[in-house]
Design an enzyme around this catalytic site. Structure first.
Site, PDB file in Angstrom:
ATOM      1  N   PHE A   9       0.828  -1.487  -0.199  1.00  0.00           N
ATOM      2  CA  PHE A   9      -0.295   0.266  -0.019  1.00  0.00           C
ATOM      3  C   PHE A   9       0.612   1.082  -0.118  1.00  0.00           C
ATOM      4  O   PHE A   9       0.552   2.495   0.223  1.00  0.00           O
ATOM      5  CB  PHE A   9      -1.143  -0.302   1.102  1.00  0.00           C
ATOM      6  CG  PHE A   9      -1.792  -1.696   1.263  1.00  0.00           C
ATOM      7  CD1 PHE A   9      -2.936  -1.771  -0.191  1.00  0.00           C
ATOM      8  CD2 PHE A   9      -2.206  -2.232   2.614  1.00  0.00           C
ATOM      9  CE1 PHE A   9      -3.213  -2.471   0.710  1.00  0.00           C
ATOM     10  CE2 PHE A   9      -2.857  -3.491   2.622  1.00  0.00           C
ATOM     11  CZ  PHE A   9      -3.391  -3.526   2.096  1.00  0.00           C
TER      12      PHE A   9
ATOM     13  N   GLU B 220      -6.640   1.595  -7.389  1.00  0.00           N
ATOM     14  CA  GLU B 220      -6.966   2.912  -6.023  1.00  0.00           C
ATOM     15  C   GLU B 220      -7.932   4.272  -6.566  1.00  0.00           C
ATOM     16  O   GLU B 220      -8.682   4.174  -5.450  1.00  0.00           O
ATOM     17  CB  GLU B 220      -5.488   3.529  -6.289  1.00  0.00           C
ATOM     18  CG  GLU B 220      -3.987   3.574  -5.610  1.00  0.00           C
ATOM     19  CD  GLU B 220      -2.937   4.029  -5.731  1.00  0.00           C
ATOM     20  OE1 GLU B 220      -1.758   3.460  -5.461  1.00  0.00           O
ATOM     21  OE2 GLU B 220      -2.276   5.110  -6.742  1.00  0.00           O
TER      22      GLU B 220
END
Ligand SMILES: Cc1cc2nc3c(=O)[nH]c(=O)nc-3n(C[C@H](O)[C@H](O)[C@H](O)COP(=O)(O)OP(=O)(O)OC[C@H]3O[C@@H](n4cnc5c(N)ncnc54)[C@H](O)[C@@H]3O)c2cc1C
Ligand code: SF4
Lengths: 735, 316
Positions: free
Chosen positions: A245, A695
């Site tokens: 991430f 995303e």
């Protein structure tokens, strides 16, 4: 291969393998626990010792003295490394604070020593015996307090600090309907499952590090730079990554200290960061304070839109680019955006899933909801009225594709939006106050060069090698699909090898650019391999086809295995991009819909349904893409409802530095999730006609939750996370 | 973690004797709390006495119509016991509201009672904490205190006691049975087990050196509606912001204990007398001496609102 003109029909468009829902080829390894993660690579090198990191106990100041005697004498200890005895170190290009601190301390839990021992337990016990005397200094830890002294810093990614078009101030002052509101998002932790972990081994002056890193080339470069050795002496290997991430984009202390520990102990050394160090030692998503002003005409057209954001960082660190989407998402002639950066002495703030847009959309999409309410307009209708098919700051630049309205309309139908009561706090279901919320999703599509090597052997096996990483996203699978499509073979004839600095440099995993760019690099290499095969067979007409494991031209057909011959064939290439992303604005779009229920007594918030509709170019593998989107929706729900690194503003650190204190959603928090992908191809983006999606799913979802809570309760919370204490005293009276 | 020696106890009396005899000894049961604390060197026992082999894992009926729960009965087994589910629903519900399935499989009745606070400063050995290091100060005062106690606190410590199970046991008037180092036994009403922090927050209960918990006994069932309502930031696997354990009879009388608000499971006799007058009156009596911080003052209205919801559910 230079990609500088929109893609035309190419072998990918056959969609025999690409575009089909495909199980992850690494799935069985993951499910059986046999995918080798960095810390568990017991087999790669013998005689591994264990390193344990000592983090600074103060946030800012100096080490007056450090006493290693007891630690060095503890059972099993092989070496104790500090910045003083480690030899001269440089700082990585991508690191803001030094990875090895002392005598000066730049942030809490900055690494100040590594204890190396025969066993993990010995290293950990001895680490407690390192005695440090500190001279603490006053630091700045409070964003709100530091905000007024914030300065204009140009970010390294994400456009300039400031933009403007038209006359924002004048138009805003004149607008008949206005919003001027301030929002805040907290510091957040990536909180991936696998910690930062590395095993380092020296062979003479050559270093190999088995690690967990999203960007192999950045890591290799910075390891070499920090150690002041040639890049060719460093090899990074990272085939499996238990989540990143953005937390693993860079060289971090685990890898550097493992290398230094191995040098000192003259043995391979492994180091993993414990959770508190993941939070206070590495990077995090920085908190923001955002002011949004919108002025509109009575018929709901935006006349002026302004978005300012403040975030903090260590000197040399970037701003959080939270205003980026506001430059592009809605029409309006008069505009301004600005980012200001305050000096804070917390650990470095840096990229976390959708840096910029994730916190920016959390604010902007509440503001849009508030504005729609002021205008007495449905929030979907308000968004539709202010759609733009061009970059509103540079109207000569069209979007390559933009189906925001379609996403909103389709989502509205599927979700049953028309049943929403626009009056807040009026829908009851037993003890629950129920509400629906919507938000746009927006994330830019980023282009980055990406290389790959493909080989064809005499069994007809196609092997792809690239330093691209799979951080749990499905890279292995989409790369295999790409190679299978290009070479006309089935998936089981493709072998994919990733995450090794010995392979061609790829785009890496980040910024949702991994899928589109890495497969485009594989596409480029396969085009070359196809040419090599055709050349070898003397097939030079343009009608050469790669189908069912054969190469066909006219009425001739040769099995690929045979074409490869005993020595096989190989090709290497990279995708590079021309000016198309200057001529066109490339972004991905979506719409998030959320239903929440809020307990009328306790204000506990529970999600009931979630839907995301995404328009993000060609979806290479609908199955893994869906996983990406539902994962992002889950992360966005966490951001909306619970995730917050709490700053102790006196002592200068994130207090809730473990997974008991830093809450992320559990299964019980996440309801039924639906994802719809619009059928879209974007020939401007790449030969794959794909874009990013990993995303997009987190961008906007937090605001959809917030807007649903408002619809349920009539309480507008502008400071995330939205916890029950922020609603409690304003809930509607109980019947 | 400091290195330690280890033994398996053969009997409760021997375990208690060994624990008093060997300096720095501690019992280990499920280990789900103790081991975490040892890894961080918050607890540094020199010697561990493993009590898992002791035959204290039965749930038996008592002569007076109650139940005796062995100290080593796992939380999962206790919550699943038919008699507990039927007659002491509050206890089963409180247990199931705690931790996770995996943890409850390991966690024991005695270990659960003696689990330590989740104050984040207690967990970070770089920070001052009177409970961990007497006299070093309290970092939570003036710091991050959203989850901390609002009542029963002192200037030395505002830590909250975390167990759900103990809230139910408090409302059920449970008695803790122990074996002392000299082999004698004691019965301690749970209301007397815990100490408030005062000047000595590191002393959390009245157990003496080596004293082993052998069982928890419950008096005969009292009937009524058994409700456990735990309010938290996420839907599962989180400690309570506040919890309310209540037994409400048809006539509106009953018992109320609170979790998440105090350094021990919180029950006030005078508050129960207010039950017929409703949640506001009961809360006022329960939290009469509350001293919240700015960050956790919300717990006061939250208790009242949660209790109100519990009483409505009980009536329904
Ligand atoms: C992630 C996580 C989440 C959790 N969430 C919750 C929650 O929501 N609600 C909740 O209530 N709890 C929760 N817990 C705590 C859990 O309930 C306790 O860890 C567990 O009950 C402790 O039992 P144990 O047998 O493992 O104790 P141990 O760790 O073995 O021991 C705990 C203490 O008790 C002492 N001890 C053990 N047995 C005896 C005995 N017979 N006599 C005297 N002393 C003894 C030990 O010396 C030690 O000091 C959570 C724990 C974790 C790790
Ligand atoms: S509240 Fe208690 S446990 Fe927490 S820091 Fe203060 S003294 Fe320590």
């Amino acid at each position: 291969m230079k990609f500088d003109a929109p893609a035309t029909f190419n072998p990918i468009d056959r969609l025999k393998v690409v575009g089909r829902p495909t199980d992850r080829i690494d799935g069985p390894l993951k499910a059986t626990g046999t995918a080798p993660y960095a810390y568990e690579r017991h087999d790669v090198v013998p005689n591994q010792a264990y390193g344990y990191v000592v983090g600074s106990a103060i946030a800012k100041g100096r080490i007056a003295s450090i006493d290693l005697k007891d630690a060095a004498a503890a059972p099993g200890v092989l070496a104790v490394v500090t910045a003083q005895n480690a030899g001269k170190l440089d700082k990585g290009e991508f690191n803001v604070a030094r990875l090895f601190g002392g005598p000066d301390i730049q942030h809490y839990h900055q690494a100040i020593a590594l204890v190396v021992a025969e066993t993990f337990e010995q290293a950990r016990a001895a680490a407690q015996l390192v005695r440090v005397d500190y001279v603490p200094a006053k630091g700045a830890f409070d964003l709100a307090a530091a905000k007024d002294a914030a300065i204009k810093l140009e970010p390294s990614f994400g456009g300039p600090a400031d933009t403007a078009a038209g006359d924002f101030a004048g138009a805003f002052a004149k607008a008949p309907v206005r919003l001027d509101a301030t929002y805040s998002t907290p510091d957040q932790s990536h909180a991936m499952m696998e910690p930062h972990a590395s095993i380092a081994a020296w062979d003479g002056d050559r270093l190999t590090v088995w690690t967990s890193n999203q960007m192999i080339d950045w890591g290799t470069t910075d390891m070499a730079k920090t150690l002041r050795i040639g890049k060719e002496k460093v090899r990074l290997v990272s085939p499996y990554i238990g989540g990143g991430f953005g937390g693993k984009l860079f060289l971090r202390a685990d890898a550097l200290l493992a290398a230094l520990g191995a040098r000192a102990a003259k043995r391979p050394v492994k180091v993993a960061l414990p959770r508190p160090l993941m939070i206070n030692n590495t990077t995090h998503r920085p908190a923001t304070i955002q002011r949004i002003r919108i002025g509109a005409t009575k018929d709901g057209k935006i006349a002026a839109i302004g978005h300012e954001s403040w975030s903090g960082n260590l000197p040399g660190g970037d701003p959080e680019t939270a205003v980026g989407q506001t430059r592009l998402l809605y029409a309006g002639k008069n505009r301004m955006t600005a980012m200001r950066t305050a000096h804070l002495d917390l650990a470095e703030g840096n990229a976390m899933r959708a840096p910029g847009e994730a916190p920016g959309m959390m604010a902007l999409e509440i503001a849009i909801d508030e504005m729609a309410e002021k205008l007495n307009l449905d929030p979907i209708e308000f968004r539709i009225r202010n759609d733009t098919q061009v970059d509103p700051e540079h109207p000569q630049r069209p979007f390559s594709q933009r189906q925001l309205i379609e996403c909103l309309r389709i989502g509205s139908d599927r979700f049953g939006w028309s049943k929403r009561n626009p009056a807040p706090g009026k829908t009851r279901d037993g003890r629950w106050l129920v509400g629906l919320g919507v938000a746009a999703a927006f994330r830019n599509n980023l282009l980055a060069p990406s290389g790959a090597r493909v080989r064809l052997d005499d069994r007809g096996i196609v092997t792809v090698e690239t330093d691209m990483t799979d951080i749990g996203t499905g890279s292995y699978t989409i790369i295999a699909q790409t190679a299978a499509e290009m070479m006309g073979v089935s998936l089981d004839k493709v072998v994919v090898r990733l995450g090794d600095s010995a392979f061609p440099v790829s785009c890496g995993s980040g910024g949702q650019f991994g899928a589109n760019n890495s497969t485009s690099g594989v596409y480029a290499a396969c085009v070359k391999l196809r040419e090599a095969v055709a050349r070898k067979l003397g097939f030079n007409s343009p009608d050469v086809a790669f189908v069912d494991g054969e190469v066909r031209s006219g009425n001739r057909s040769v099995a690929l295995a045979e074409a490869a011959g005993e020595r096989g064939l190989a090709a290497e290439d990279a995708i590079e991009y021309g000016e198309l992303d200057k001529t066109y604005q490339q972004s991905t779009f979506g719409a998030h819909f959320v239903e929440v229920a809020v307990d009328a007594a306790t204000a506990e918030i529970r999600l009931r349904r979630m839907l995301a509709v995404c328009a993000a170019g060609r979806i290479l593998n609908p199955k893994s893409a869906r996983s990406q989107v539902i994962g992002a929706m889950t992360m966005g729900a966490g951001a909306a409802l619970m995730e917050e690194l709490v700053v102790d503003k006196r002592r200068g650190f994130f207090v809730n530095h473990d997974l008991a204190g830093y809450e992320v959603p559990v299964h019980a928090d996440i309801p039924h999730q639906d994802v719809i992908f619009l059928d879209e191809t974007d020939p401007i983006s790449s030969p794959m006609k794909a874009k990013g999606v990993g995303e997009l799913g987190i961008c906007g979802v937090g605001a959809a939750v917030a807007n649903a809570i408002y619809n349920a309760t009539g309480v507008r919370v502008r400071d995330y996370p939205i916890t029950l204490d922020k609603l409690l005293d304003r809930l509607p009276e109980m019947a | 973690m400091k290195s330690f020696t280890y033994e398996r106890a053969a009997s409760p009396a021997e375990a208690a004797a060994a624990a008093a005899r060997i300096a720095g000894a501690k019992f280990i049961a499920g280990g789900t709390n103790l081991l975490d604390l040892m890894k961080l060197e918050i607890e540094t026992p020199a010697h561990l006495i493993d009590v898992n082999g002791l035959a204290l894992d039965k749930i038996e009926a008592t002569a007076d119509g109650g139940l005796r729960i062995g100290a080593l009965v796992r939380n999962t087994d206790l919550a699943a016991d038919q008699r507990v589910r039927r007659d002491y629903g509050l206890l089963a519900r409180a247990l199931l509201a705690g931790a996770s399935g995996q943890l409850r499989n390991k966690a024991t009745t005695a270990g659960n009672l003696l689990q330590r606070t989740r104050c984040p400063y207690f967990y970070d050995t770089n920070q001052p904490c009177n409970k961990r290091k007497p006299g070093s100060g309290c970092a939570a005062l003036g710091g991050f205190s959203r989850a901390h106690a609002v009542v029963g606190v002192s200037d030395a410590c505002i830590a909250v006691y975390p167990s759900d199970m103990a809230v139910a046991l408090m409302a059920l008037d449970a008695t803790v049975e122990t074996v002392c180092a000299d082999g004698t036994t004691r019965r301690i009403p749970i209301a007397q087990l815990y100490r408030l922090p005062g000047e000595t927050p590191h002393v959390e209960n009245v157990l003496e050196s080596g004293e082993l918990i052998s069982a928890v006994s419950l008096p005969k069932p009292v009937g009524g509606a058994h409700i456990y309502r735990k309010v938290r930031d996420r839907a599962s696997y989180a400690f309570a912001l506040v919890s309310v354990g209540a037994i409400v009879q048809r006539d509106g009388t009953g018992r109320v204990a609170l979790g998440g608000v105090a350094p021990k499971p919180w029950r006030v006799a005078a508050a129960e007398a207010e039950l017929p007058r409703g949640a506001k009156a009961v809360t006022a009596a329960l939290l009469a001496d509350a001293k919240p911080t700015r960050e956790n003052a919300f717990k006061l209205p939250l208790v009242e609102r949660t209790l109100g919801a519990v009483l409505r559910d009980a009536r329904a």
